[in-house]
Design an enzyme around this catalytic site. Sequence first.
Site, PDB file in Angstrom:
ATOM      1  N   ASN A 377     -10.528 -74.647  84.762  1.00 44.31           N
ATOM      2  CA  ASN A 377     -10.520 -73.980  83.457  1.00 44.31           C
ATOM      3  C   ASN A 377     -11.283 -74.823  82.440  1.00 44.31           C
ATOM      4  O   ASN A 377     -10.953 -75.991  82.223  1.00 44.31           O
ATOM      5  CB  ASN A 377      -9.093 -73.783  82.952  1.00 44.31           C
ATOM      6  CG  ASN A 377      -9.052 -73.166  81.561  1.00 44.31           C
ATOM      7  OD1 ASN A 377      -9.270 -71.970  81.408  1.00 44.31           O
ATOM      8  ND2 ASN A 377      -8.788 -73.976  80.541  1.00 44.31           N
ATOM      9  N   GLU A 378     -12.312 -74.239  81.847  1.00 45.78           N
ATOM     10  CA  GLU A 378     -13.072 -74.871  80.766  1.00 45.78           C
ATOM     11  C   GLU A 378     -13.462 -76.315  81.100  1.00 45.78           C
ATOM     12  O   GLU A 378     -13.437 -77.195  80.235  1.00 45.78           O
ATOM     13  CB  GLU A 378     -12.277 -74.828  79.455  1.00 45.78           C
ATOM     14  CG  GLU A 378     -12.037 -73.427  78.936  1.00 45.78           C
ATOM     15  CD  GLU A 378     -11.481 -73.388  77.514  1.00 45.78           C
ATOM     16  OE1 GLU A 378     -10.997 -74.437  77.043  1.00 45.78           O
ATOM     17  OE2 GLU A 378     -11.522 -72.315  76.891  1.00 45.78           O
ATOM     18  N   ASN A 433     -13.782 -67.624  78.847  1.00 45.31           N
ATOM     19  CA  ASN A 433     -12.865 -67.698  77.710  1.00 45.31           C
ATOM     20  C   ASN A 433     -13.697 -67.536  76.437  1.00 45.31           C
ATOM     21  O   ASN A 433     -14.442 -68.445  76.067  1.00 45.31           O
ATOM     22  CB  ASN A 433     -12.145 -69.047  77.677  1.00 45.31           C
ATOM     23  CG  ASN A 433     -11.317 -69.294  78.919  1.00 45.31           C
ATOM     24  OD1 ASN A 433     -11.071 -68.387  79.702  1.00 45.31           O
ATOM     25  ND2 ASN A 433     -10.866 -70.525  79.101  1.00 45.31           N
ATOM     26  N   TYR A 439     -12.706 -68.180  66.732  1.00 40.54           N
ATOM     27  CA  TYR A 439     -13.318 -69.501  66.625  1.00 40.54           C
ATOM     28  C   TYR A 439     -14.811 -69.434  66.294  1.00 40.54           C
ATOM     29  O   TYR A 439     -15.457 -70.461  66.163  1.00 40.54           O
ATOM     30  CB  TYR A 439     -13.139 -70.278  67.926  1.00 40.54           C
ATOM     31  CG  TYR A 439     -11.736 -70.763  68.161  1.00 40.54           C
ATOM     32  CD1 TYR A 439     -10.994 -71.346  67.145  1.00 40.54           C
ATOM     33  CD2 TYR A 439     -11.142 -70.638  69.411  1.00 40.54           C
ATOM     34  CE1 TYR A 439      -9.708 -71.790  67.356  1.00 40.54           C
ATOM     35  CE2 TYR A 439      -9.857 -71.087  69.638  1.00 40.54           C
ATOM     36  CZ  TYR A 439      -9.138 -71.656  68.609  1.00 40.54           C
ATOM     37  OH  TYR A 439      -7.867 -72.096  68.833  1.00 40.54           O
ATOM     38  N   TRP A 512      -4.972 -64.226  75.788  1.00 44.23           N
ATOM     39  CA  TRP A 512      -4.421 -65.558  75.577  1.00 44.23           C
ATOM     40  C   TRP A 512      -3.623 -65.529  74.278  1.00 44.23           C
ATOM     41  O   TRP A 512      -4.182 -65.537  73.216  1.00 44.23           O
ATOM     42  CB  TRP A 512      -5.549 -66.607  75.485  1.00 44.23           C
ATOM     43  CG  TRP A 512      -5.001 -68.000  75.542  1.00 44.23           C
ATOM     44  CD1 TRP A 512      -4.801 -68.854  74.497  1.00 44.23           C
ATOM     45  CD2 TRP A 512      -4.573 -68.686  76.713  1.00 44.23           C
ATOM     46  NE1 TRP A 512      -4.262 -70.035  74.943  1.00 44.23           N
ATOM     47  CE2 TRP A 512      -4.123 -69.954  76.303  1.00 44.23           C
ATOM     48  CE3 TRP A 512      -4.512 -68.352  78.067  1.00 44.23           C
ATOM     49  CZ2 TRP A 512      -3.615 -70.897  77.200  1.00 44.23           C
ATOM     50  CZ3 TRP A 512      -4.017 -69.280  78.957  1.00 44.23           C
ATOM     51  CH2 TRP A 512      -3.581 -70.541  78.519  1.00 44.23           C
ATOM     52  N   LYS A 533      -1.147 -68.006  69.467  1.00 43.29           N
ATOM     53  CA  LYS A 533      -1.926 -66.837  69.890  1.00 43.29           C
ATOM     54  C   LYS A 533      -1.080 -65.833  70.671  1.00 43.29           C
ATOM     55  O   LYS A 533      -1.588 -64.793  71.106  1.00 43.29           O
ATOM     56  CB  LYS A 533      -3.120 -67.268  70.732  1.00 43.29           C
ATOM     57  CG  LYS A 533      -4.174 -68.050  69.951  1.00 43.29           C
ATOM     58  CD  LYS A 533      -5.405 -68.322  70.792  1.00 43.29           C
ATOM     59  CE  LYS A 533      -6.423 -69.159  70.034  1.00 43.29           C
ATOM     60  NZ  LYS A 533      -5.990 -70.544  69.844  1.00 43.29           N
TER      61      LYS A 533
END
Length: 746
Positions: A377-378, A433, A439, A512, A533
């Site tokens: 992930n990321e 994502n 953001y 998310w 969130k």
Amino acid sequence: MRQIYNFNTKWGFSKEALEAPTTMPERWNWVNIPHTWNNIDGQDGGNDLYRGTAFYAKELEKIDLPKADRYFLEIQGANSSAILYINGKKLANHDGGYSTWRVDITDALEDKNLFVFEVDNSQNDRVYPQNADFTFYGGIYRDLNIIAVSESHFDLEYYGTPGIKVTPEVVGKDAKVEVEVFVKNEKETQKLVYTLKDAEGNVVAEKETPASETVASFEIENVHLWHGKKDPYLYTAEVCLKDEEEVLDNVSARFGCRTFEIHPENGFILNGEEYPLRGVSRHQDRWGIGNALLKEHHDEDMDLICELGATTIRLAHYQHDQYFYDLCDERGIVVWAEIPYISTHMPNGRENTISQMKELVVQNYNHPSIIVWGLSNEITMHGDSDEDLRENHVILNDLVHEMDKTRLTTMACVSMCSMDDPYVQIPDTVSYNHYFGWYGGDTSQNGPWFDEFHAKYPNIPIGCSEYGCEALNWHTSDPQQGDYTEEYQAYYHEELIKQFYTRKYMWATHVWNMFDFGADSRNEGGENGQNHKGLITFDRKYKKDSFYAYKAWLSDEPFVHICGKRYVDRVEETTKVTVYSNQPEVELFANGVSLGKQTCPEHFFYFEVPNTGETTLVAVAGDCKDESFIRKVEVFNEEYRLKEKGAILNWFDVTAPEGYYSLNSKIEDIVKSEEGATVFKEVMVSAMGSMMGGNSEKFDIAPMMKMLGSFTVLRLTSLLGATNVTLTKEQLLDMNEKLNAIPVVE
């Protein structure tokens, strides 16, 4: 025959001890397992949770155990590294806080025994996760059991194996089922008795073999398919190890027979039917409890997710409790399961990614709900992928395909990662994502980005693994990006639903997050230590309006919901009221007077409501009703306005003359002015200089603009507090004064 002795109660606990004790300490605190030491300091903000070593100790007399030839201690979750001592002797250690591991304790047992765990969640460079936006709760937070078995038994040690592996294959209307078991210390006189049962307990197939023949094949005629939420039908495979007629050990596993395909154009296909995967992600913690959850907590989470109508869950960012995977099987929820290879690639962590992946696959192989294994992930959060990172992913991808030939691989890429990066093409499927509209950028960019990827790589199934925005109990009639209001979160998700749910090529979308969760380093929204969130609050007591937006699209249970129930006092003469429903028509009444009926295929109904005095609103959709209340006020209710906890300044304290910039202006607007860009960059270079070793030349405004341009300057400075980059009140006021002198560039 196998017996389970629960080992949860009355452990001595200490964070102050310097080493493992050799006698039972007298002054330690008593705790029961599941337990975490970060249930408070891991979710109250300040990034000051205790990350270090703690000890658990418990005495046990062997006579209290069931009589058996061998004993295994089962640890279902100890975060993140743990060492087991028995009677002062180090017996085993384990790295990885989210999986089951077992230790053969037979030869270490004496008549009276002292068990000690040394558990450590401190920072290091080899055990994942180390850098991520959630709290790494320390402790033994899942069950402890002692498993008593015969000398001949099903394997308990290989990566936490259940000892049985069931592989069904649907062929036409029938299914071929291969059952493999793993036996230790079998003898020639022993045999294996295999039995397959349907959901009603009827025997559909059985076989007996010598204990040395550990693979058996069966055929189920006219098989009843596992078909997600529509029909989560489960069979059971049971295997007994016998010597003559004596049962020495037994294992069982539920399984489902299904086919699936992830098609780059048509999305997810289950048993030959298009079955859109639209759902949520889930973290495993709660307010005041941390990650030390009980079964009733898992049950409530599953009930809420099913009420929403989700067809899929991304179980992030680590292996979850076996009990929750069982619930997914039972309720027909399609699962993305992953390891905590997240945010920062650690060259010394490769072996840990491999061992955690083996544990994930071995322990969860039999769950029909799982359709993809997540590699990372990321992981390119801090830059483009390098050779070592890509090689690590190739190793994991090949490992998964070798261990499980029935499922696919996937991963979640950070938004900034180029769709052309070679590592993006390693797994079978990929998701991104994206937080356009929170953001950075705006909500309208989400769908077009996926269209661009799909056009460029039409043979790669693409999905959205994270999207969302934060909301607390703040309210406004003019929702704006970054204001943390419940109204903006509702607007954001309305827009994303309409974009994602109409693009069937997207193989899966995961909000998310389903629930707010602990992230102790966060300083946002006026309530520190959490990521807000979630569609539901951290304590599971309040469903935010956005929850009902998804319920309107996904659930078949008739309902109607009036948004803004916590937003009572309103200043405008006419106010907008939003209603969500999965019914075709909604009528809204104000103090008994109809404001009209509306039909909307997108399930979102908007009414203009006269705001005079006190008004009771009633929404009617078929047989469903919902009620709320609003009140006309002359002055905005300040209880609805965000006040950052611990903030030096709040936005309403900032002078903002009309036509000029201020700290309340968006960064992307300020930098349209050459003078404004200079002021902003000078201050940010000064603030971030220490983090960059004093080298201001390293500061590049472009990456910041890509993600944070839609933030106000003031909001950005509050976020920087979590990275130990701070601006003083004097610096902020000085910057605001300079900005106030610069005319806005249109």
